[in-house]
Design a protein around this motif. Structure first.
Motif, PDB file in Angstrom:
ATOM      1  N   GLY A  13    -119.449  52.750  26.777  1.00 26.41           N
ATOM      2  CA  GLY A  13    -118.652  53.096  27.959  1.00 26.41           C
ATOM      3  C   GLY A  13    -119.387  53.768  29.097  1.00 26.41           C
ATOM      4  O   GLY A  13    -118.780  54.482  29.889  1.00 26.41           O
ATOM      5  N   ILE A  14    -120.675  53.551  29.201  1.00 28.31           N
ATOM      6  CA  ILE A  14    -121.410  54.264  30.248  1.00 28.31           C
ATOM      7  C   ILE A  14    -121.942  53.307  31.316  1.00 28.31           C
ATOM      8  O   ILE A  14    -122.156  53.693  32.453  1.00 28.31           O
ATOM      9  N   ASP A  15    -122.125  52.041  30.939  1.00 23.19           N
ATOM     10  CA  ASP A  15    -122.550  51.034  31.931  1.00 23.19           C
ATOM     11  C   ASP A  15    -121.970  49.678  31.512  1.00 23.19           C
ATOM     12  O   ASP A  15    -120.946  49.637  30.831  1.00 23.19           O
ATOM     13  N   ASP A  16    -122.631  48.592  31.880  1.00 31.74           N
ATOM     14  CA  ASP A  16    -122.105  47.268  31.517  1.00 31.74           C
ATOM     15  C   ASP A  16    -122.525  46.851  30.100  1.00 31.74           C
ATOM     16  O   ASP A  16    -122.364  45.698  29.721  1.00 31.74           O
ATOM     17  N   GLY A  17    -123.063  47.790  29.337  1.00 30.16           N
ATOM     18  CA  GLY A  17    -123.449  47.505  27.953  1.00 30.16           C
ATOM     19  C   GLY A  17    -122.277  47.673  27.006  1.00 30.16           C
ATOM     20  O   GLY A  17    -121.162  47.247  27.318  1.00 30.16           O
ATOM     21  N   SER A  18    -122.520  48.316  25.863  1.00 26.30           N
ATOM     22  CA  SER A  18    -121.470  48.490  24.855  1.00 26.30           C
ATOM     23  C   SER A  18    -120.202  49.098  25.457  1.00 26.30           C
ATOM     24  O   SER A  18    -120.264  50.078  26.202  1.00 26.30           O
ATOM     25  N   ARG A  19    -119.042  48.498  25.071  1.00 22.10           N
ATOM     26  CA  ARG A  19    -117.792  48.968  25.667  1.00 22.10           C
ATOM     27  C   ARG A  19    -117.148  50.106  24.881  1.00 22.10           C
ATOM     28  O   ARG A  19    -116.378  50.886  25.415  1.00 22.10           O
ATOM     29  N   ASN A  20    -117.439  50.156  23.566  1.00 26.12           N
ATOM     30  CA  ASN A  20    -116.805  51.205  22.764  1.00 26.12           C
ATOM     31  C   ASN A  20    -117.693  51.563  21.573  1.00 26.12           C
ATOM     32  O   ASN A  20    -118.720  50.913  21.319  1.00 26.12           O
ATOM     33  N   PHE A  45    -128.923  53.486  35.668  1.00 24.53           N
ATOM     34  CA  PHE A  45    -128.675  54.557  36.628  1.00 24.53           C
ATOM     35  C   PHE A  45    -128.851  53.983  38.026  1.00 24.53           C
ATOM     36  O   PHE A  45    -129.919  53.468  38.361  1.00 24.53           O
ATOM     37  N   TYR A  46    -127.784  54.055  38.816  1.00 26.55           N
ATOM     38  CA  TYR A  46    -127.837  53.604  40.209  1.00 26.55           C
ATOM     39  C   TYR A  46    -127.568  54.800  41.112  1.00 26.55           C
ATOM     40  O   TYR A  46    -126.489  55.409  41.038  1.00 26.55           O
ATOM     41  N   ALA A  47    -128.536  55.118  41.951  1.00 27.78           N
ATOM     42  CA  ALA A  47    -128.409  56.329  42.775  1.00 27.78           C
ATOM     43  C   ALA A  47    -127.218  56.266  43.722  1.00 27.78           C
ATOM     44  O   ALA A  47    -126.667  57.304  44.099  1.00 27.78           O
ATOM     45  N   ASP A  48    -126.807  55.049  44.118  1.00 27.31           N
ATOM     46  CA  ASP A  48    -125.692  54.984  45.072  1.00 27.31           C
ATOM     47  C   ASP A  48    -124.333  55.176  44.395  1.00 27.31           C
ATOM     48  O   ASP A  48    -123.341  55.422  45.068  1.00 27.31           O
ATOM     49  N   SER A  49    -124.275  55.073  43.078  1.00 35.85           N
ATOM     50  CA  SER A  49    -122.963  55.273  42.443  1.00 35.85           C
ATOM     51  C   SER A  49    -122.958  56.337  41.334  1.00 35.85           C
ATOM     52  O   SER A  49    -121.902  56.710  40.841  1.00 35.85           O
ATOM     53  N   ASN A  50    -124.140  56.804  40.938  1.00 35.05           N
ATOM     54  CA  ASN A  50    -124.188  57.844  39.910  1.00 35.05           C
ATOM     55  C   ASN A  50    -124.779  59.125  40.478  1.00 35.05           C
ATOM     56  O   ASN A  50    -125.695  59.062  41.295  1.00 35.05           O
ATOM     57  N   ARG A  51    -124.285  60.261  40.013  1.00 33.74           N
ATOM     58  CA  ARG A  51    -124.989  61.518  40.284  1.00 33.74           C
ATOM     59  C   ARG A  51    -125.716  61.879  39.001  1.00 33.74           C
ATOM     60  O   ARG A  51    -125.177  61.709  37.904  1.00 33.74           O
ATOM     61  N   VAL A  52    -126.928  62.392  39.129  1.00 28.16           N
ATOM     62  CA  VAL A  52    -127.761  62.616  37.948  1.00 28.16           C
ATOM     63  C   VAL A  52    -127.061  63.512  36.921  1.00 28.16           C
ATOM     64  O   VAL A  52    -126.994  63.181  35.728  1.00 28.16           O
ATOM     65  N   GLU A  53    -126.499  64.637  37.387  1.00 30.61           N
ATOM     66  CA  GLU A  53    -125.898  65.597  36.438  1.00 30.61           C
ATOM     67  C   GLU A  53    -124.748  64.935  35.674  1.00 30.61           C
ATOM     68  O   GLU A  53    -124.617  65.110  34.461  1.00 30.61           O
ATOM     69  N   ARG A  54    -123.933  64.207  36.392  1.00 29.70           N
ATOM     70  CA  ARG A  54    -122.776  63.547  35.783  1.00 29.70           C
ATOM     71  C   ARG A  54    -123.225  62.472  34.793  1.00 29.70           C
ATOM     72  O   ARG A  54    -122.687  62.322  33.696  1.00 29.70           O
ATOM     73  N   PHE A  55    -124.243  61.729  35.211  1.00 27.84           N
ATOM     74  CA  PHE A  55    -124.798  60.667  34.374  1.00 27.84           C
ATOM     75  C   PHE A  55    -125.308  61.239  33.054  1.00 27.84           C
ATOM     76  O   PHE A  55    -125.008  60.729  31.970  1.00 27.84           O
TER      77      PHE A  55
END
Ligand SMILES: [Fe+2]
Length: 237
Positions: A13-20, A45-55
């Motif tokens: 559930g963190i990117d387009d990889g494993s869903r669960n 990690f995409y800088a335009d849609s992720n913030r490092v701390e949150r990621f």
């Protein structure tokens, strides 16, 4: 000698990889069956849609959910597949995106023709920021029109070059990849796995293809290179 998969999207559930979590455990069991000892978890990690701390926080939560299952799975090390962005060489927080305990960054280069400034930024990441760069799936950037001289310039830098396992099975691309492994411009493989049914864990297929073409000892050398890479770039606090 540990077998390491340097590129994977196995956290849920963190990117387009494993869903669960179920998918993650299924994927990780497949990796285990294929003889993988260490999985480097490298969510996008995409800088335009992720913030490092949150990621980093989301990644930790995803990891904890997998570990709570107590399954027989390979050792997981945290990392990220950091998409190149203008200014990356000056962005302070990207320090948190290296492979756990090291200064190694898996970098996904732009999918459009690179430029002098892209090459300069990669050089700065290495020389000014002291990252060790792994170039993710180099094969994807070789076919971009007009990219040849830029790729050559980046390959002259002290980078590690990663190839996806599936590329070593593709009759249109594998010859060139074997040549790069043979001449030392490609170094490691990764599954870049995303799921159980599509882009599945397939490290062993890549290893088998390499072994058939370049020999079993060559695959052992790649394993040694990978283990040494993690060791050489450890950060001692
Ligand atoms: Fe990836």
């Amino acid at each position: 000698m540990s077998v390491i998969d340097f590129h994977s999207h196995i956290l849920p559930g963190i990117d387009d990889g494993s869903r669960n979590v179920e998918t993650s455990i299924g994927m990780l069991r497949m990796c285990r069956e294929q003889g993988v000892d260490i999985m480097i978890a490298t969510p996008h990690f995409y800088a335009d849609s992720n913030r490092v701390e949150r990621f980093v926080e989301n990644r930790k939560n995803a990891y904890d959910r997998v570990m709570a299952e107590n399954a027989d799975i390979p050792h997981i090390m945290m990392g990220a597949e950091v998409a190149f962005f203008d200014g990356i060489s000056r962005a302070e927080r990207v320090d948190a995106l290296t492979i756990e305990g090291t200064n190694i960054m898996l970098l996904e280069m732009p999918f459009v023709t690179w430029s002098d400034s892209v090459v300069h930024e990669v050089r700065d990441l290495i020389e000014k920021r002291h990252f060790h760069i792994i170039l993710a799936h180099i094969e994807r950037f070789l076919k971009i029109p007009g990219n040849k001289s830029y790729v050559e310039q980046v390959l002259e830098l002290p980078v590690t070059v990663q190839v996806n396992a599936e590329t070593l099975l593709d009759f249109r691309q594998k010859g060139r990849m074997f040549k790069m492994f043979r001449n030392g411009t490609a170094h490691i493989i990764g599954s870049d796995c995303h799921g159980m049914h599509h882009r599945v864990p397939n490290l062993w297929l890549g290893r088998e293809a390499l072994s058939k073409k370049l020999g079993e000892d060559f695959v052992k050398q790649i394993d040694t290179y990978g283990v040494q890479l993690l060791k050489d770039h450890q950060i001692h606090p």
